[in-house]
Design an enzyme around this catalytic site. Structure first.
Site, PDB file in Angstrom:
ATOM      1  N   TYR A  85       0.927  -0.954  -0.089  1.00 43.34           N
ATOM      2  CA  TYR A  85       0.231   0.081  -0.093  1.00 43.34           C
ATOM      3  C   TYR A  85       0.886   1.349  -0.014  1.00 43.34           C
ATOM      4  O   TYR A  85       0.309   2.583  -0.262  1.00 43.34           O
ATOM      5  CB  TYR A  85      -0.969  -0.036   1.250  1.00 43.34           C
ATOM      6  N   MET A 211      -2.266  -6.746   5.740  1.00 44.42           N
ATOM      7  CA  MET A 211      -1.742  -6.307   4.673  1.00 44.42           C
ATOM      8  C   MET A 211      -0.418  -6.515   4.017  1.00 44.42           C
ATOM      9  O   MET A 211       0.451  -5.538   3.589  1.00 44.42           O
ATOM     10  CB  MET A 211      -1.954  -4.582   4.789  1.00 44.42           C
ATOM     11  N   SER A 212       0.212  -7.658   4.426  1.00 44.80           N
ATOM     12  CA  SER A 212       1.616  -8.075   4.427  1.00 44.80           C
ATOM     13  C   SER A 212       1.776  -9.297   4.076  1.00 44.80           C
ATOM     14  O   SER A 212       0.933 -10.219   3.751  1.00 44.80           O
ATOM     15  CB  SER A 212       2.383  -7.604   5.613  1.00 44.80           C
ATOM     16  N   ASN A 235      -6.849  -6.937  16.646  1.00 43.55           N
ATOM     17  CA  ASN A 235      -8.326  -6.448  16.507  1.00 43.55           C
ATOM     18  C   ASN A 235      -9.414  -7.283  16.035  1.00 43.55           C
ATOM     19  O   ASN A 235      -9.120  -8.228  15.141  1.00 43.55           O
ATOM     20  CB  ASN A 235      -8.433  -5.130  15.763  1.00 43.55           C
ATOM     21  N   HIS A 247      -5.669   2.366  13.799  1.00 44.98           N
ATOM     22  CA  HIS A 247      -4.614   1.920  13.853  1.00 44.98           C
ATOM     23  C   HIS A 247      -3.918   1.803  15.263  1.00 44.98           C
ATOM     24  O   HIS A 247      -3.272   1.093  15.576  1.00 44.98           O
ATOM     25  CB  HIS A 247      -3.565   2.710  12.777  1.00 44.98           C
TER      26      HIS A 247
HETATM   27  N1  HPA Z   1      -7.226  -5.783   8.657  1.00 48.30           N
HETATM   28  C1  HPA Z   1      -5.940  -5.611   7.757  1.00 48.30           C
HETATM   29  N2  HPA Z   1      -4.973  -5.404   8.263  1.00 48.30           N
HETATM   30  C2  HPA Z   1      -4.770  -5.291   9.648  1.00 48.30           C
HETATM   31  C3  HPA Z   1      -5.967  -5.410  10.582  1.00 48.30           C
HETATM   32  C4  HPA Z   1      -7.299  -5.450  10.085  1.00 48.30           C
HETATM   33  O1  HPA Z   1      -8.159  -5.627  10.734  1.00 48.30           O
HETATM   34  N3  HPA Z   1      -5.387  -5.558  11.838  1.00 48.30           N
HETATM   35  C5  HPA Z   1      -4.102  -5.215  11.598  1.00 48.30           C
HETATM   36  N4  HPA Z   1      -3.670  -5.208  10.316  1.00 48.30           N
END
Ligand code: HPA
Length: 272
Positions: A85, A211-212, A235, A247
């Site tokens: 991203y 996202m990794s 989360n 975040h």
């Molecule tokens: N979604 C995408 N990436 C993330 C998340 C999430 O809920 N939590 C930490 N990285």
């Protein structure tokens, strides 16, 4: 552009700085950078000093290669990673992993922060990644294949090594650290998912989302390395509770389990 020549140049530069030959590689995800402090006799090389490494652009990601000894084993730690991203080319994201392979590393442990989709998961849980779903819309192996790195069509049916994963699970249990396992869905980000997207991910078999990791795992497997992954569930994924995603929650949860996570990493590196 000869990527392999660039990899060799980066690897030669790193070797010239190191006192050891690392055998295990570790990629530190969000909030886990402090693990680098547990490396003994360490040498720290900022990414910007290494030929062909890009600058890291995310807050909370340091951008250093740290090499030294953990639990008696020679390791190289990537403290900070590149994310898709951020606008990097996906091939640049996996460049450091490929360089680790040229240094002689054959075990790679990848960590990340992820949202929990599985109803049995709660923030603070750790999840061993037993498989992934690539939803990034890209693949780090697209384009010409260099046979020196690996085959054109590499098998991904056992991308996460079961022996390494079992060692992580049994070590966590012996330390009374609760550990789950499941499928990680890698999305491009940077927006978090919508509740409808999370329902879709659940339907297609994902237990966590982030996202990794996916690009790095694919590139490492392509080069024949054994790969394992651990997600820190930071989360509940979108729509699982009424709470909006933030975040700050991700970094706070990662911070709260950091001690357990670091002790687990330190222990498992000793038995890989
Ligand atoms: N979604 C995408 N990436 C993330 C998340 C999430 O809920 N939590 C930490 N990285």
């Amino acid at each position: 552009m000869d990527v392999y020549a660039n990899m060799e140049e980066a690897a030669e530069f790193i070797k010239s700085r190191l006192k050891i030959t690392p055998l295990t590689g570790i990629i530190l995800g969000s909030g886990l950078g402090d693990f680098a402090d547990c490396v003994d006799d360490s040498v720290t090389i900022p990414y910007e000093e290494i030929p062909h490494f890009k600058k890291v652009r995310v807050k909370g990601h340091a951008g250093n290669l740290v090499a030294g000894i953990v639990s008696g084993k020679p390791v190289a730690v990537l403290q900070g990673r590149y994310h898709f991203y951020e606008g990097h080319d996906i091939r640049d994201i996996v460049f450091p992993v490929r360089v680790l392979c040229l240094l002689g590393i054959n075990n790679l442990l990848i960590t990340n922060a992820a949202g929990g989709i599985n109803a049995a998961f709660a923030p603070g849980d750790l999840m061993v990644i037993n498989d992934h779903i690539n939803l990034m819309g890209e693949n780090p192996l697209s384009g010409d294949n260099d046979e020196r790195m690996g085959p054109r069509f590499p098998d991904m049916s056992t991308i996460y090594d079961s022996v390494m994963s079992e060692k992580i699970i049994s070590t966590a249990r012996s330390m009374s650290i609760s550990i789950k396992s499941g499928v990680y869905a890698g999305l491009r980000g940077p927006s978090y998912e919508t509740p409808a997207e999370i329902r879709m991910l659940k339907t297609i078999g994902a237990d966590s989302v982030g996202m990794s990791t996916v690009p790095e795992s694919i590139a490492a497997k392509h080069m024949g390395m054994d790969v394992a992954g651990i997600s820190c569930i930071t989360n509940f994924a979108a729509g699982i509770t009424d709470q909006p995603l933030d975040h700050k929650e991700v970094t706070e949860t990662a911070d709260s389990v950091k001690e357990d996570f670091i002790s687990l990493l330190t222990r498992v590196v000793g038995i890989f």
